[in-house]
Design a protein around this motif. Structure first.
Motif, mmCIF file in Angstrom:
data_model
loop_
_atom_site.group_PDB
_atom_site.id
_atom_site.type_symbol
_atom_site.label_atom_id
_atom_site.label_comp_id
_atom_site.label_asym_id
_atom_site.label_seq_id
_atom_site.Cartn_x
_atom_site.Cartn_y
_atom_site.Cartn_z
ATOM 1 N N LEU A 181 -6.779 -11.335 -6.746
ATOM 2 C CA LEU A 181 -6.914 -9.920 -7.108
ATOM 3 C C LEU A 181 -8.374 -9.504 -7.297
ATOM 4 O O LEU A 181 -8.689 -8.326 -7.223
ATOM 5 C CB LEU A 181 -6.096 -9.595 -8.366
ATOM 6 C CG LEU A 181 -4.567 -9.661 -8.228
ATOM 7 C CD1 LEU A 181 -3.885 -9.227 -9.523
ATOM 8 C CD2 LEU A 181 -4.050 -8.812 -7.076
ATOM 9 N N THR A 182 -9.258 -10.460 -7.562
ATOM 10 C CA THR A 182 -10.667 -10.097 -7.714
ATOM 11 C C THR A 182 -11.399 -10.083 -6.367
ATOM 12 O O THR A 182 -12.517 -9.613 -6.293
ATOM 13 C CB THR A 182 -11.405 -11.064 -8.671
ATOM 14 O OG1 THR A 182 -11.160 -12.403 -8.249
ATOM 15 C CG2 THR A 182 -10.914 -10.904 -10.104
ATOM 16 N N GLN A 183 -10.766 -10.622 -5.329
ATOM 17 C CA GLN A 183 -11.363 -10.570 -3.984
ATOM 18 C C GLN A 183 -11.175 -9.172 -3.388
ATOM 19 O O GLN A 183 -10.169 -8.528 -3.641
ATOM 20 C CB GLN A 183 -10.643 -11.547 -3.039
ATOM 21 C CG GLN A 183 -10.621 -12.972 -3.495
ATOM 22 C CD GLN A 183 -11.774 -13.743 -2.907
ATOM 23 O OE1 GLN A 183 -11.904 -13.822 -1.708
ATOM 24 N NE2 GLN A 183 -12.615 -14.286 -3.760
ATOM 25 N N VAL A 201 -0.913 -1.946 -6.601
ATOM 26 C CA VAL A 201 0.079 -1.806 -7.675
ATOM 27 C C VAL A 201 -0.153 -2.857 -8.760
ATOM 28 O O VAL A 201 -0.196 -2.533 -9.952
ATOM 29 C CB VAL A 201 1.513 -1.977 -7.109
ATOM 30 C CG1 VAL A 201 2.539 -1.862 -8.235
ATOM 31 C CG2 VAL A 201 1.799 -0.970 -6.025
ATOM 32 N N MET A 202 -0.321 -4.106 -8.346
ATOM 33 C CA MET A 202 -0.450 -5.187 -9.316
ATOM 34 C C MET A 202 -1.770 -5.076 -10.093
ATOM 35 O O MET A 202 -1.815 -5.412 -11.276
ATOM 36 C CB MET A 202 -0.350 -6.548 -8.617
ATOM 37 C CG MET A 202 1.011 -6.825 -7.984
ATOM 38 S SD MET A 202 2.427 -6.455 -9.065
ATOM 39 C CE MET A 202 2.299 -7.797 -10.256
ATOM 40 N N THR A 203 -2.815 -4.611 -9.431
ATOM 41 C CA THR A 203 -4.103 -4.444 -10.110
ATOM 42 C C THR A 203 -4.003 -3.379 -11.200
ATOM 43 O O THR A 203 -4.457 -3.589 -12.331
ATOM 44 C CB THR A 203 -5.198 -4.055 -9.088
ATOM 45 O OG1 THR A 203 -5.262 -5.087 -8.090
ATOM 46 C CG2 THR A 203 -6.557 -3.929 -9.742
ATOM 47 N N VAL A 204 -3.384 -2.249 -10.859
ATOM 48 C CA VAL A 204 -3.237 -1.177 -11.855
ATOM 49 C C VAL A 204 -2.307 -1.634 -12.989
ATOM 50 O O VAL A 204 -2.606 -1.455 -14.173
ATOM 51 C CB VAL A 204 -2.699 0.118 -11.205
ATOM 52 C CG1 VAL A 204 -2.472 1.198 -12.264
ATOM 53 C CG2 VAL A 204 -3.663 0.621 -10.131
ATOM 54 N N LEU A 205 -1.202 -2.253 -12.598
ATOM 55 C CA LEU A 205 -0.223 -2.726 -13.590
ATOM 56 C C LEU A 205 -0.879 -3.685 -14.582
ATOM 57 O O LEU A 205 -0.678 -3.592 -15.793
ATOM 58 C CB LEU A 205 0.925 -3.436 -12.864
ATOM 59 C CG LEU A 205 2.227 -3.632 -13.646
ATOM 60 C CD1 LEU A 205 2.906 -2.306 -13.921
ATOM 61 C CD2 LEU A 205 3.181 -4.553 -12.887
ATOM 62 N N ALA A 235 6.173 -1.231 -8.779
ATOM 63 C CA ALA A 235 6.138 -2.538 -9.451
ATOM 64 C C ALA A 235 7.515 -3.193 -9.396
ATOM 65 O O ALA A 235 7.638 -4.401 -9.179
ATOM 66 C CB ALA A 235 5.667 -2.374 -10.887
ATOM 67 N N ASN A 236 8.554 -2.387 -9.565
ATOM 68 C CA ASN A 236 9.917 -2.934 -9.489
ATOM 69 C C ASN A 236 10.245 -3.419 -8.081
ATOM 70 O O ASN A 236 11.003 -4.371 -7.913
ATOM 71 C CB ASN A 236 10.938 -1.895 -9.964
ATOM 72 C CG ASN A 236 11.099 -1.932 -11.480
ATOM 73 O OD1 ASN A 236 11.393 -2.982 -12.051
ATOM 74 N ND2 ASN A 236 10.890 -0.799 -12.134
#
Lengths: 207, 207
Positions: A174-176, A108-112, A66-67
């Motif tokens: 992100l939903t695609q 990463v962004m989805t989990v975050l 994420a960083n």
């Protein structure tokens, strides 16, 4: 100083990468909170103990990546005045860079995003990334308003509304399914909506 | 059948209202999680036990009011075709109704928004309200696209982006001091951004 890292270093990098990739797969499959280190290392076909030579916890693996997204977003941004030929082009470039980064690191962004409300550290990195996007937008809109390029609306309201629009586009992305996401097309369309909403000209001011 | 409720009923309503108002004051001052029933009833200048004649918990007080916001939002919506004279007018009306409702119940919505990530029941009502707004926007955009009133962009992307824009405006509203919030002006400006972003005409189609 173009020295190649030595073989041991390269091996360590490969192992680390394998752990990172396995962790993201497991986080998405099992859910972050249910996932455990053993499952990750089994998936990576590595020994359990090896994990702790690289990371302290599964959260570490996520936060490291994420960083990196944060760093990537930060370095890709160019403040105006810029070399872009039109307002649309500049808007498109900004939006494309953000969506490209989110798409490239969508796991990463989805989990975050999922765990940020239950994990303060994850939330901190998420907020840091969003803050970066917000400040950038704030700078661009303020600059554009000063140059007389925008509709006559309240600055803070415009920033909130257009920031919301960008978040909406990120949500859409992100939903695609990854394979379906056409970043170029999405960026073009969002840039159009964004540009038409706030700008009253397509000409960049002379420097 | 224009019967006035009797005196006892009116007294009960007054007491209930006093509890509701005191609860919101305390939630905002102390924070929802720290607030307790004793503090609320002291502030309302009512006995502790009286609270439980009306509510089961402090959460009940909040959820009751949040559900009223939901009802209010639902009933104020008119599906097209409508009597509005222009696209801008229709957009303005929709946005004004939403912002007016959020402003009128800004204390409830502010507390609900704050605790929704830690309280599943609060989250459920919040999501219900947001879902209502989303579906309305979805209906309007889809209808407008079918009538050829919109830019040629992906429908789902447009809905996400414009929904995000509305959330941004709501965020802006909730961060303003109540006394400073000029709902009419904010609605005009957001309606302008919204309309210019997606619509290519200002004319409502003939029925």
């Amino acid at each position: 100083m173009n020295m190649k890292p030595n073989r041991q270093h390269r091996r360590r990098e490969r192992t680390k990468n394998a752990i990172r990739q396995a962790a993201m797969k497991i986080f998405l499959k099992t859910g972050f909170h249910q996932a455990n280190v053993k499952e990750i290392m089994d998936f990576a076909d590595l020994g359990y103990g090896t994990f702790y030579q690289y990371y302290n916890s599964k959260l570490d693996v996520l936060l490291e990546q994420a960083n990196e997204v944060y760093e990537m977003i930060t370095t890709r941004y160019q403040k105006p005045p810029s070399s872009e030929k039109s307002i649309y082009q500049r808007t498109f470039n900004s939006i494309y860079n953000v969506l490209f980064t989110f798409d490239r690191h969508r796991d990463v962004m989805t989990v975050l995003k999922k765990i940020r409300h239950t994990d303060p550290e994850a939330n901190k990195v998420w907020e840091k990334i969003m803050q970066e996007l917000f400040q950038r937008l704030e700078f661009d809109i303020t600059w554009s308003m000063e140059k007389g390029l925008c509709r006559n609306v309240n600055r803070d309201l415009a920033i909130s509304a257009l920031y919301g629009m960008c978040l909406g586009a990120i949500d859409h992305l992100l939903t695609q399914e990854k394979s379906n996401a056409d970043i170029l097309q999405i960026s073009k369309e969002v840039a159009l909506l964004f540009k038409e909403a706030i700008f009253i000209t397509d000409e960049m001011p002379r420097l």
